[in-house]
Design an enzyme around this catalytic site. Structure first.
Site, PDB file in Angstrom:
ATOM      1  N   VAL A   1       0.844  -1.198   0.000  1.00 24.59           N
ATOM      2  CA  VAL A   1       0.000   0.000   0.000  1.00 24.59           C
ATOM      3  C   VAL A   1       0.879   1.248   0.000  1.00 24.59           C
ATOM      4  O   VAL A   1       2.009   1.226   0.490  1.00 24.59           O
ATOM      5  CB  VAL A   1      -0.945   0.023   1.224  1.00 24.59           C
ATOM      6  CG1 VAL A   1      -1.936  -1.119   1.150  1.00 24.59           C
ATOM      7  CG2 VAL A   1      -0.162  -0.029   2.521  1.00 24.59           C
TER       8      VAL A   1
ATOM      9  N   TYR B   1       4.879   1.772  -0.442  1.00 26.99           N
ATOM     10  CA  TYR B   1       5.510   0.455  -0.422  1.00 26.99           C
ATOM     11  C   TYR B   1       5.423  -0.233  -1.783  1.00 26.99           C
ATOM     12  O   TYR B   1       6.072  -1.260  -2.002  1.00 26.99           O
ATOM     13  CB  TYR B   1       4.868  -0.425   0.661  1.00 26.99           C
ATOM     14  CG  TYR B   1       5.299  -0.056   2.056  1.00 26.99           C
ATOM     15  CD1 TYR B   1       6.452  -0.588   2.624  1.00 26.99           C
ATOM     16  CD2 TYR B   1       4.564   0.859   2.805  1.00 26.99           C
ATOM     17  CE1 TYR B   1       6.851  -0.231   3.900  1.00 26.99           C
ATOM     18  CE2 TYR B   1       4.962   1.229   4.075  1.00 26.99           C
ATOM     19  CZ  TYR B   1       6.112   0.676   4.619  1.00 26.99           C
ATOM     20  OH  TYR B   1       6.511   1.049   5.888  1.00 26.99           O
TER      21      TYR B   1
ATOM     22  N   ASP C   1       7.150  -8.574   5.170  1.00 15.56           N
ATOM     23  CA  ASP C   1       7.141  -7.172   4.770  1.00 15.56           C
ATOM     24  C   ASP C   1       7.663  -7.084   3.344  1.00 15.56           C
ATOM     25  O   ASP C   1       8.660  -7.732   2.989  1.00 15.56           O
ATOM     26  CB  ASP C   1       8.025  -6.336   5.699  1.00 15.56           C
ATOM     27  CG  ASP C   1       7.370  -6.101   7.046  1.00 15.56           C
ATOM     28  OD1 ASP C   1       6.216  -6.544   7.238  1.00 15.56           O
ATOM     29  OD2 ASP C   1       8.010  -5.478   7.927  1.00 15.56           O
ATOM     30  N   VAL C   2       7.017  -6.259   2.522  1.00 10.12           N
ATOM     31  CA  VAL C   2       7.378  -6.197   1.113  1.00 10.12           C
ATOM     32  C   VAL C   2       8.685  -5.453   0.870  1.00 10.12           C
ATOM     33  O   VAL C   2       9.320  -5.640  -0.183  1.00 10.12           O
ATOM     34  CB  VAL C   2       6.233  -5.560   0.286  1.00 10.12           C
ATOM     35  CG1 VAL C   2       6.142  -4.057   0.560  1.00 10.12           C
ATOM     36  CG2 VAL C   2       6.390  -5.858  -1.196  1.00 10.12           C
ATOM     37  N   ASP C   3       9.109  -4.614   1.816  1.00 11.32           N
ATOM     38  CA  ASP C   3      10.367  -3.872   1.632  1.00 11.32           C
ATOM     39  C   ASP C   3      11.566  -4.725   2.027  1.00 11.32           C
ATOM     40  O   ASP C   3      12.440  -4.308   2.796  1.00 11.32           O
ATOM     41  CB  ASP C   3      10.345  -2.548   2.400  1.00 11.32           C
ATOM     42  CG  ASP C   3      10.109  -2.734   3.883  1.00 11.32           C
ATOM     43  OD1 ASP C   3       9.638  -3.818   4.304  1.00 11.32           O
ATOM     44  OD2 ASP C   3      10.390  -1.787   4.647  1.00 11.32           O
TER      45      ASP C   3
ATOM     46  N   HIS D   1      14.898 -11.652  15.951  1.00  9.55           N
ATOM     47  CA  HIS D   1      15.273 -10.282  15.607  1.00  9.55           C
ATOM     48  C   HIS D   1      16.799 -10.177  15.546  1.00  9.55           C
ATOM     49  O   HIS D   1      17.485 -10.512  16.505  1.00  9.55           O
ATOM     50  CB  HIS D   1      14.733  -9.328  16.676  1.00  9.55           C
ATOM     51  CG  HIS D   1      14.720  -7.891  16.288  1.00  9.55           C
ATOM     52  ND1 HIS D   1      15.884  -7.174  16.095  1.00  9.55           N
ATOM     53  CD2 HIS D   1      13.698  -7.035  16.047  1.00  9.55           C
ATOM     54  CE1 HIS D   1      15.570  -5.928  15.770  1.00  9.55           C
ATOM     55  NE2 HIS D   1      14.253  -5.820  15.723  1.00  9.55           N
ATOM     56  N   PRO D   2      17.369  -9.720  14.415  1.00 10.56           N
ATOM     57  CA  PRO D   2      18.835  -9.736  14.269  1.00 10.56           C
ATOM     58  C   PRO D   2      19.588  -8.827  15.232  1.00 10.56           C
ATOM     59  O   PRO D   2      20.723  -9.129  15.596  1.00 10.56           O
ATOM     60  CB  PRO D   2      19.047  -9.287  12.811  1.00 10.56           C
ATOM     61  CG  PRO D   2      17.829  -8.522  12.467  1.00 10.56           C
ATOM     62  CD  PRO D   2      16.704  -9.184  13.209  1.00 10.56           C
TER      63      PRO D   2
ATOM     64  N   GLU E   1       4.719  -5.513  16.272  1.00 10.12           N
ATOM     65  CA  GLU E   1       5.725  -6.469  16.750  1.00 10.12           C
ATOM     66  C   GLU E   1       5.544  -6.803  18.229  1.00 10.12           C
ATOM     67  O   GLU E   1       5.846  -7.919  18.660  1.00 10.12           O
ATOM     68  CB  GLU E   1       7.119  -5.886  16.509  1.00 10.12           C
ATOM     69  CG  GLU E   1       8.228  -6.909  16.460  1.00 10.12           C
ATOM     70  CD  GLU E   1       9.496  -6.331  15.873  1.00 10.12           C
ATOM     71  OE1 GLU E   1       9.800  -6.613  14.705  1.00 10.12           O
ATOM     72  OE2 GLU E   1      10.177  -5.561  16.588  1.00 10.12           O
TER      73      GLU E   1
END
Length: 336
Positions: A99, A102, A188-190, A210-211, A280
């Site tokens: 959307v 993005y 997530d598309v990004d 989570h890195p 999250e």
């Protein structure tokens, strides 16, 4: 007559017999003594063996906790291993929300997924978008792979988007996805796939570490600390912190996750409460209450930052979070 006839010192054969009886009693005493000593020694040895067995068992329990397969770094089921038993022809969905701005990421995301995301399986890309034309020109797909575009109303601003995404995911799974695929993953598309992501990720409920918090102490996890929030986490709860960039699993389990999180978000919204980590925070609250059956290492959601864990391989990189980690100069340079 003697006053004590029985006290008369024995003589002759009687004396010899008495000496033999005394010697026999002494030998019997020695035998009993050594037998008891051996038995006690054996008991101690058994106790030592039992102690070692208990120690080994406890060590095994500690080594097995948490009993969740970890894919990637220090993997129990590393990528490429243990996947031969996975049948081909499994139908898997990959769902992204596209959307507003993005839309600029969708072509790169899908092109990289065609190269690396479960190339030997049947894959349907579910694109929830307010602008179907963002998929033009059409992306060339491999055999048994397709794109389904699902129109959604425009959701301007991230603050409004986080309120609706879990509800949108739950609605799409209930009305469409659950009758078409066996597994569904939300991403997530990004992001962009840069390494193989195969059948090792399949499980009933799959979460990604989570890195920037992998290997960090529990006290550093940004769990929700506001008691009024539905995402609130007690100090004695939680062992990992998961990213919302990639999660998934069986259709039924992901539906439960999305439906529960959307209700918690709505409840907080009605009470004018906003969790610090937005979506999250609710995801981590849910995964504390419903332990994942498979945990993916930061290889499956990584970006370069001073806090990011070192990983031997990178499989999925978040462009969006990468831009957040850049300073202003690098943001301009990379057109963030």
């Amino acid at each position: 007559m003697a006053l004590c006839p029985f006290c008369k010192p024995p003589s002759g054969p009687v004396k010899i017999a008495r000496v033999q009886i005394l010697l026999g009693c002494f030998l019997l005493f020695l035998i009993i003594y050594f037998l008891n000593a051996y038995k006690i020694s054996g008991t101690f040895k058994s106790l030592e063996k039992e102690k070692l067995r208990i120690v080994k068992d406890v060590t095994g329990i500690k080594a097995a906790e948490p009993q969740t397969p970890l894919c990637g770094v220090t993997s129990i089921n590393p990528p490429g291993e243990g996947t031969n038993s996975v049948e081909k022809g499994i139908h898997i969905g990959l769902l992204v929300l596209v959307v507003g701005t993005y839309a600029q990421f969708v072509h790169r995301f899908l092109t990289s997924a065609e190269t690396y995301f479960l190339p030997d399986q049947i894959v349907t890309y579910y694109i929830l978008t307010d602008n179907p034309r963002s998929l033009d020109p059409a992306i060339e797909l491999g055999p048994e792979r397709q794109i389904q575009v699902i129109p959604v109303a425009e959701v301007p601003g991230w603050d409004r988007l986080y309120h609706r995404r879990m509800a949108l995911v739950a609605d799409v799974i209930r009305n469409k996805v659950r009758s078409e695929v066996e597994y569904i993953f939300c991403a997530d598309v990004d992001q962009v796939f840069v390494g193989p992501v195969g059948e090792e990720i399949l499980g009933d409920l799959v979460a990604t570490l989570h890195p920037e918090l992998f290997g960090m102490p529990r006290s550093s996890f940004p769990y929700e600390a506001t008691e009024e929030s539905s995402a609130f986490v007690e100090e004695n709860e939680g062992d990992y912190y998961y990213t919302s960039e990639l999660c998934g699993g069986s259709v039924s389990e992901v539906y439960k996750l999305a439906q529960t999180c959307s209700l918690l978000i709505l409840q907080d919204s009605a009470n004018k409460v906003t969790a610090r980590g937005l979506e999250e925070s609710y995801l981590n609250r849910y995964l504390i209450d419903h332990r994942p059956t498979r945990v993916l290492s930061p290889e499956y959601s990584w970006w370069d930052s001073a806090l990011a864990a070192h990983v031997p391989h990178q499989r999925l990189i978040s462009i969006g979070r990468q831009c957040e980690a850049y300073d202003m100069q690098k943001r301009e340079q990379h057109k963030c």
